[in-house]
Write an enzyme that holds these catalytic residues in place. Structure first.
Site, PDB file in Angstrom:
ATOM      1  N   LYS A  62       0.851  -1.191   0.000  1.00  6.10           N
ATOM      2  CA  LYS A  62       0.000   0.000   0.000  1.00  6.10           C
ATOM      3  C   LYS A  62       0.886   1.240   0.000  1.00  6.10           C
ATOM      4  O   LYS A  62       1.875   1.283   0.734  1.00  6.10           O
ATOM      5  CB  LYS A  62      -0.914  -0.007   1.229  1.00  6.10           C
ATOM      6  N   SER A  83      -9.811   2.190   2.422  1.00  7.81           N
ATOM      7  CA  SER A  83      -8.859   2.911   1.607  1.00  7.81           C
ATOM      8  C   SER A  83      -7.838   2.020   0.883  1.00  7.81           C
ATOM      9  O   SER A  83      -7.295   2.426  -0.134  1.00  7.81           O
ATOM     10  CB  SER A  83      -8.085   3.903   2.476  1.00  7.81           C
ATOM     11  N   SER A  97     -10.381  -0.013   6.620  1.00  3.63           N
ATOM     12  CA  SER A  97      -9.684   0.124   5.337  1.00  3.63           C
ATOM     13  C   SER A  97      -9.009  -1.138   4.805  1.00  3.63           C
ATOM     14  O   SER A  97      -8.518  -1.140   3.685  1.00  3.63           O
ATOM     15  CB  SER A  97      -8.638   1.236   5.422  1.00  3.63           C
TER      16      SER A  97
END
Lengths: 95, 474
Positions: free
Chosen positions: B72, B150, B174
């Site tokens: 990420k 996210s 997320s």
């Protein structure tokens, strides 16, 4: 809580955001509705409740307070938008 | 070879049937063929080959030798830029490696790229990224669904088999929500299990690193590697990390599963409740007992979260001022003007909204009414869980209130978007571990997820139960 345009502009100033005139109205109404929504917390009785700031149940170890000095100035400056010798450069602050 | 699981791929690499470089080339091709998903912010073929050649020379005993992973873009990586999905960090090159990614490097994994995410991890759809939307690989023809957020890029990359695992971060859902939307396994470990060192901060009292994988087995292997004590993170827990993979045991006979009545909400589609009901039946078939429990303060989790998270974010994001790193506005006649324009041009809409909310609730005269109140409610929510775990081994709920929705939906109303995290936020506030396992399908044949929650540092219990669910899922 009703947030008016002036309050929005005041908060924006506090957090150094510049808000365009045309955005102010929409933002004020969004902020108002978010704050109205979070205010349901007032329904909860929190008398004598300790605020929770650390959720960890593990014992958090302390470290020895030993100074540690390395020269990382090159690393630190590598991402600077503007630098001169060993300094960050910002717009002039004194006339 | 399909190369879709870590366990199988490790065997193939260790038996020298394929080199790390050859394996990486397969994944490079997959990523290039899936460019339309926009799962990555940074992808560099040569860099992947270079890593692979080095790893080929390393010991075969490394626990992740040659395993391709997506990172990420919230984790600082020394050899790849790190943007947090924001314009304000679009030219940022970290000079150090995050604790979690360093551990993954040490075990010989290959980083195939930096995965797209909502700006500063603020969002539930990966539509707030400065680098464009990520498309959910399960989208039916003619539709573009969000991957959730996210950590949407990470979830999409794992679901599309562009890597065999990925890192994510979970502040209010997320990891779990995108895992559910994309049909993969996602784990948010206990707060403090993984170090936050080198992860771009959003809301420090909630942020937790975790992982995505295609199966519980793979997730268990990765979990062991990302967990561990780090003196650079003052909330990092110094506990022994179990061998989650070795300890896997899908026997659920006699386990007591808490099913909270507050997670049955009006307005939530039947298919979500039906899948939940099916999971209950499946566990009963395995000899587990279902216990109806109550988490009475559930309703207040989201509003408490939307005070605490923006408050902490407004403070954490004060550091982006155009002086030390990141984007700086060209227009700067004075220092104050430079700050304002840098931040106004550098941050996106949702981030600005949260900074404003956070600044307001922390401003003079309002701190007690909002932030302190929310922290008190947070205590009550955590107490609800503590009490519930006296009567059950783990808790089971749906992960999300809906299937993946279309890109562009829910954008006009921030609160509508926030409601995506209604089932995931309570566990975040309590700091307990949560996992989302693909289970069932919606009427439109889209993946749905079941969330399992357990006590602090009891990841093993939900991994075991997850394994049962996965293995017996028809």
């Amino acid at each position: 809580m009703k947030i008016d345009k002036n309050t929005t502009l005041k908060i924006a100033k506090l957090c150094r955001l510049r808000i365009e005139e045309r955005e102010t109205e929409e933002l004020s109404s969004q902020l108002s509705s978010i704050l109205d929504w979070v205010e349901q917390l007032n329904e909860v009785n929190t008398d004598n409740v300790e605020p929770l700031s650390n959720v960890s149940t593990a014992e958090l170890p302390l470290r020895k307070d030993i100074e540690n000095s390395e020269d990382k100035s090159k690393d630190i400056l590598i991402n600077a938008p503007e630098k001169l010798e060993n300094y960050f450069v910002v717009p002039k602050v004194v006339e | 070879m399909e190369f879709s699981s870590i366990t199988e791929t490790l065997k193939t690499i260790r038996s020298k049937k394929i080199s790390v470089e050859e394996l990486s080339n397969i994944f490079i091709k997959r990523i290039k063929d899936s460019k339309n998903l926009n799962a990555f912010i940074y992808f560099n073929e040569e860099d992947i080959i270079e890593q692979s050649r080095k790893i080929d020379k390393l010991s075969n005993n490394l626990s992740l030798k040659g395993i391709p992973l997506a990172i990420k873009d919230l984790f600082c990586t020394k050899n790849m830029p790190t943007t947090a999905g924001s314009k304000i960090l679009s030219n940022f090159h970290p000079t150090y490696e995050s604790f979690v990614t360093q551990k993954l490097i040490d075990q010989g994994s290959v980083f195939v790229g930096k995965a797209n995410c909502d700006e500063f991890a603020m969002g539930s759809s990966t539509t707030t990224s400065f680098f464009g939307n990520t498309i959910n690989p399960v989208s039916p023809k003619g539709k573009q669904l969000v991957p959730g957020g996210s950590s949407g890029g990470s979830a999409a990359a794992v679901a599309a088999k562009l890597c065999l695992g990925a890192t994510g971060t979970d502040t209010g859902g997320s990891i779990r929500q995108p895992a559910s939307f994309c049909g993969v396994v996602g784990i948010k470990p206990t707060y403090g299990l993984c170090s936050r060192w080198g992860i771009v901060a959003f809301a420090s009292s909630l942020d937790q690193a975790g992982i995505f994988a295609n199966s519980i087995e793979d997730a268990s292997i990765l979990m062991k590697e990302v967990a561990g004590y780090d003196s650079n993170d003052s909330t990092s827990a110094k506990i022994r990390i179990p061998d989650y993979y070795k300890n896997l045991n899908q026997d659920v006979a006699g386990k007591i599963i808490g099913v909270p009545k507050e997670y049955t909400l009006p307005g939530i589609s039947d298919e979500i409740n039906n899948v939940w009901e099916e999971a209950i039946k499946l566990f009963e078939k395995g000899g587990a007992k279902i216990k109806k429990i109550s988490l009475p303060r559930t309703k207040y989790a989201l509003p408490a979260y939307y005070i605490i998270a923006p408050a902490e974010a407004s403070s954490n994001l004060a550091r982006y001022d155009g002086v030390k790193y990141g984007f700086r506005s060209n227009e700067n006649n004075s220092l104050d003007e430079m700050y304002e324009l840098t931040r106004s041009e550098g941050f996106g809409k949702e981030v600005k909204r949260r900074i404003l909310i956070g600044t307001y609730v922390l401003s003079a005269g309002y701190y007690d009414a909002y932030y302190l109140k929310a922290q008190k409610v947070r205590k009550l929510i955590a107490d609800d869980f503590t009490l519930a775990f006296k009567d059950c081994d783990f808790i089971m709920t749906p992960t999300t209130p809906s299937q993946a929705f279309q890109i562009g939906e829910k954008e006009e109303d921030p609160i509508k978007m926030y409601l995506n995290d209604i089932f995931t936020v309570p566990a975040s506030l309590a700091g307990i571990p949560g996992i989302s396992i693909p289970f069932g399908k919606s009427k439109e044949k889209l993946p749905l997820g079941i969330q399992l929650l357990s006590k602090h540092f009891d990841e093993q219990t939900i991994l075991n139960a997850g394994l049962y669910l996965e293995k017996n899922n028809e």
